[in-house]
Design a protein around this motif. Structure first.
Motif, PDB file in Angstrom:
ATOM      1  N   LEU A   1       0.874  -1.147  -0.078  1.00  0.00           N
ATOM      2  CA  LEU A   1      -0.068   0.031  -0.039  1.00  0.00           C
ATOM      3  C   LEU A   1       0.776   1.158  -0.015  1.00  0.00           C
ATOM      4  O   LEU A   1       0.748   2.197  -0.722  1.00  0.00           O
ATOM      5  N   VAL A   2       1.814   1.343   0.837  1.00  0.00           N
ATOM      6  CA  VAL A   2       2.775   2.532   0.815  1.00  0.00           C
ATOM      7  C   VAL A   2       3.699   2.708  -0.249  1.00  0.00           C
ATOM      8  O   VAL A   2       4.060   3.768  -0.817  1.00  0.00           O
ATOM      9  N   SER A   3       3.924   1.545  -1.025  1.00  0.00           N
ATOM     10  CA  SER A   3       4.843   1.661  -2.140  1.00  0.00           C
ATOM     11  C   SER A   3       4.123   1.644  -3.182  1.00  0.00           C
ATOM     12  O   SER A   3       4.586   2.143  -4.488  1.00  0.00           O
ATOM     13  N   GLU A   4       2.790   1.544  -3.547  1.00  0.00           N
ATOM     14  CA  GLU A   4       2.076   1.203  -4.628  1.00  0.00           C
ATOM     15  C   GLU A   4       0.703   2.138  -4.684  1.00  0.00           C
ATOM     16  O   GLU A   4       0.320   2.587  -5.734  1.00  0.00           O
ATOM     17  N   TYR A   5       0.005   2.043  -3.477  1.00  0.00           N
ATOM     18  CA  TYR A   5      -1.340   2.556  -3.546  1.00  0.00           C
ATOM     19  C   TYR A   5      -1.394   4.054  -3.121  1.00  0.00           C
ATOM     20  O   TYR A   5      -2.088   4.953  -3.680  1.00  0.00           O
ATOM     21  N   PHE A   6      -0.774   4.415  -1.930  1.00  0.00           N
ATOM     22  CA  PHE A   6      -0.754   5.731  -1.342  1.00  0.00           C
ATOM     23  C   PHE A   6       0.466   6.606  -2.018  1.00  0.00           C
ATOM     24  O   PHE A   6       1.518   6.037  -2.220  1.00  0.00           O
ATOM     25  N   GLU A   7       0.050   7.713  -1.813  1.00  0.00           N
ATOM     26  CA  GLU A   7       1.198   8.710  -2.191  1.00  0.00           C
ATOM     27  C   GLU A   7       2.007   9.319  -1.284  1.00  0.00           C
ATOM     28  O   GLU A   7       1.748   9.899  -0.330  1.00  0.00           O
TER      29      GLU A   7
ATOM     30  N   LEU B   1       0.963  -8.948  -5.304  1.00  0.00           N
ATOM     31  CA  LEU B   1      -0.143  -8.133  -4.945  1.00  0.00           C
ATOM     32  C   LEU B   1       0.164  -6.582  -5.519  1.00  0.00           C
ATOM     33  O   LEU B   1      -0.654  -5.619  -5.626  1.00  0.00           O
ATOM     34  N   GLY B   2       1.476  -6.258  -5.530  1.00  0.00           N
ATOM     35  CA  GLY B   2       1.865  -4.895  -6.338  1.00  0.00           C
ATOM     36  C   GLY B   2       1.116  -4.771  -7.610  1.00  0.00           C
ATOM     37  O   GLY B   2       0.389  -3.897  -7.777  1.00  0.00           O
ATOM     38  N   ASN B   3       1.247  -5.977  -8.360  1.00  0.00           N
ATOM     39  CA  ASN B   3       0.432  -5.743  -9.723  1.00  0.00           C
ATOM     40  C   ASN B   3      -0.744  -5.724  -9.815  1.00  0.00           C
ATOM     41  O   ASN B   3      -1.454  -4.999 -10.281  1.00  0.00           O
TER      42      ASN B   3
END
Length: 571
Positions: free
Chosen positions: A90-96, A170-172
């Motif tokens: 989430l912190v590396s792919e979802y949130f700014e 999950l990142g993809n």
């Protein structure tokens, strides 16, 4: 002319029969027979078959504690890994998040090292002689220097080290989320937490479920972490099997534990597969928008998420940084756990590369690994190729047989080889494999078959059969068509698999601990031998050097595979 056609057809059929016979022999000899034999060996006694070993298992407090601890670890790991794994994705792919690219690199360090190297790295940082432990002991004189051990230490190391699947898969899945749906929810007043809970997680739930299965099974058959940092108070099944197998009179108990571990794994795979099929997962949008990273508007939450994100970054990166730094430090500084420019030296690397005795285990592992990586690719190519040409019971049998090692822990595979080929067997030409290097290479081939088979099969399906039909209509033989048309198309995947498989075996300990040749010590055993409380500065320096070399090889491997080979294939 007709006679010439008959000769060609005869040669073609003969080659198919030869390949089919080889695959059938290989599957029976190394995939089915050893695993069937371990079932028989578990209940075989001098007076015949007996189920007394089952009673002995339940009466053994050590065995029952090992089983209990394995299930506790598996359940705990499935929970903690998902918490940490979902958060870092989430912190590396979802949130700014500020520095998200740097955070992602840190979280992905588990791609370049793992297994006994990773566990040894954490042991040398948090263990009795570790830099963190000595630092804490200098501030707190009564600090327990043996604090890092047992269940919590094992869970901590395995949680951090097994989030690779989350970053990869999950990142993809996060990137594929429909941005229209998220924006619609925001316009209706939904909070960030509500969007994650009701929109994001349901979409990626199949991926999370699949990863959870892998984590649970990984915890159940955990080997390196419980062995090195579990201590006497936390023994799990896999290390216990190794120890019992060395004790005269306890081999039967080791066999029974191996069988229980294998059967449990199979049953859990079946259960999880049924649960997964019973779920309903879907995305409600038909026209998807490109995903856009989301902002955290709540100030306190924004600070908290950044703090946790960078704390995890430090935890992930610190072992890698310290291993590399200490590899260039003299033995006195390593023993005192002090980093300084005055202690900088290249002597550790000179010792490794100039002393043939020190570098030999690395070359042994490289030799075994490259043999296994090439051999498994050839065997699977034959199996996948014949399955593509002929869809019948035999080829289906070969295809499913290739998946058998996926259902069995490596410990069970090793024990199966030990109990089956410790005496001459007709199926392998009355040879004894115990005490040879071939048995280790064969075991490596077996554990690599499932993933190699799945990836090569997927790559094979992308080859347009029209090319093969066109070559056949022009009179090309099957072998010529494969060599000049099919293989060049498969070559990027084939080379990628060879490189990845080679890299995955270099520091293996799980299989080598059971099957290694006494005079051909692999690198994994050397690292385990030098990873101890009694290890001197010189021996620790060697571990740091080998770990740095392996991480460099892994980094180069990942760059070659994902930056060149598979990238070229996508074009």
């Amino acid at each position: 002319m007709k006679q010439l056609i008959n000769v060609k057809q005869w040669k073609k059929n003969s080659m198919r029969l030869l390949i089919g016979a080889f695959l059938l022999w290989f599957v029976i000899a190394f995939l089915i027979y050893p695993n069937f034999n371990i079932i028989l060996a578990s209940f075989r006694t001098e007076s015949g078959f007996s189920f007394a070993i089952v009673r002995k298992l339940f009466e053994s407090p050590i065995a029952m504690d090992g089983l209990k601890n394995s299930f506790i670890l598996a359940i705990s790991l499935a929970i903690t890994t998902n918490i940490v794994g979902v958060f870092i994705v989430l912190v590396s792919e979802y949130f700014e998040i500020r520095g998200a690219k740097l955070l992602k690199i840190g979280y992905m360090t588990t791609f370049i090292y793992g297994g006994i190297i990773l566990v040894s790295g954490y042991s040398m940082i948090y263990g009795e002689n570790g830099i963190v432990t000595k630092t804490l002991a200098s501030f707190f004189p009564n600090f327990n220097v043996q604090w890092f051990g047992g269940f919590w230490a094992v869970l901590f190391v395995m949680t951090v080290s097994t989030t690779t699947s989350h970053m990869m898969f999950l990142g993809n899945a996060i990137k594929s989320i429909d941005n229209y749906t998220i924006e619609a929810a925001k316009n209706m007043g939904a909070s960030s937490f509500y969007i994650i809970r009701r929109i994001v997680l349901p979409v990626v739930l199949p991926t999370i479920f699949a990863i959870t299965i892998l984590q649970f099974l990984g915890g159940l058959s955990a080997f390196a972490a419980p062995l090195i940092i579990g201590g006497k108070d936390f023994q799990t099944i896999a290390p216990l099997i190794l120890e019992l197998n060395k004790i005269p009179g306890s081999q039967g108990l080791a066999l029974m534990l191996s069988l229980v571990l294998g059967l449990t794994t199979i049953l859990l795979l079946i259960l999880f597969t049924k649960l997964e099929k019973g779920g309903t997962f879907f995305s409600i949008s038909k026209t998807k928008a490109v995903y856009v990273k989301q902002k955290i508007n709540h100030k306190a939450l924004h600070i908290f998420v950044h703090a946790i994100a960078y704390l995890l970054f430090i935890i992930y990166v610190m072992p890698v940084v310290l291993i590399i730094a200490f590899s260039f430090t003299n033995s006195a500084a390593i023993h005192e756990v002090k980093l300084s420019f005055s202690a900088f030296t290249l002597d550790n690397y000179q010792t490794v590369f100039h002393d043939i005795e020190k570098i030999t285990p690395f070359f042994n592992s490289a030799n075994f690994s490259i043999q296994a990586a090439i051999a498994v690719t050839i065997i699977v190519l034959l199996g996948v190729g014949i399955r593509r040409k002929h869809d019948n019971f035999f080829t289906q049998f070969i295809e499913y047989a290739f998946l058998i090692p996926w259902m069995l822990p490596s410990t069970l595979i090793a024990i199966g080889f030990l109990t089956t080929y410790d005496e001459p067997k007709l199926i392998i030409g009355n040879k004894v494999l115990i005490g040879t290097t071939e048995i280790l290479v064969l075991a490596y081939i077996i554990i690599l078959i499932p993933i190699t088979s799945r990836l090569l099969r997927a790559s094979y399906q992308s080859v347009d059969q029209d090319y093969e039909l066109a070559a056949k209509s022009l009179g090309a033989s099957s072998f010529y068509t494969f060599r000049r048309i099919v293989l060049p198309m498969l070559l990027p995947t084939v080379l990628a698999l060879i490189v990845l498989n080679f890299n995955s075996l270099l520091s293996d300990y799980n299989i080598a601990a059971f099957l290694s040749h006494p005079l051909k010590e692999p690198l994994g055993l050397l690292i385990r031998r030098y990873t101890s409380v009694e290890a001197t500065g010189d021996t620790q320096a060697l571990i740091y050097v080998f770990s740095t070399i392996l991480m460099a090889i892994a980094a180069i491997t990942v760059s070659i595979v994902y930056g060149w080979l598979l990238k070229e294939k996508k074009k």
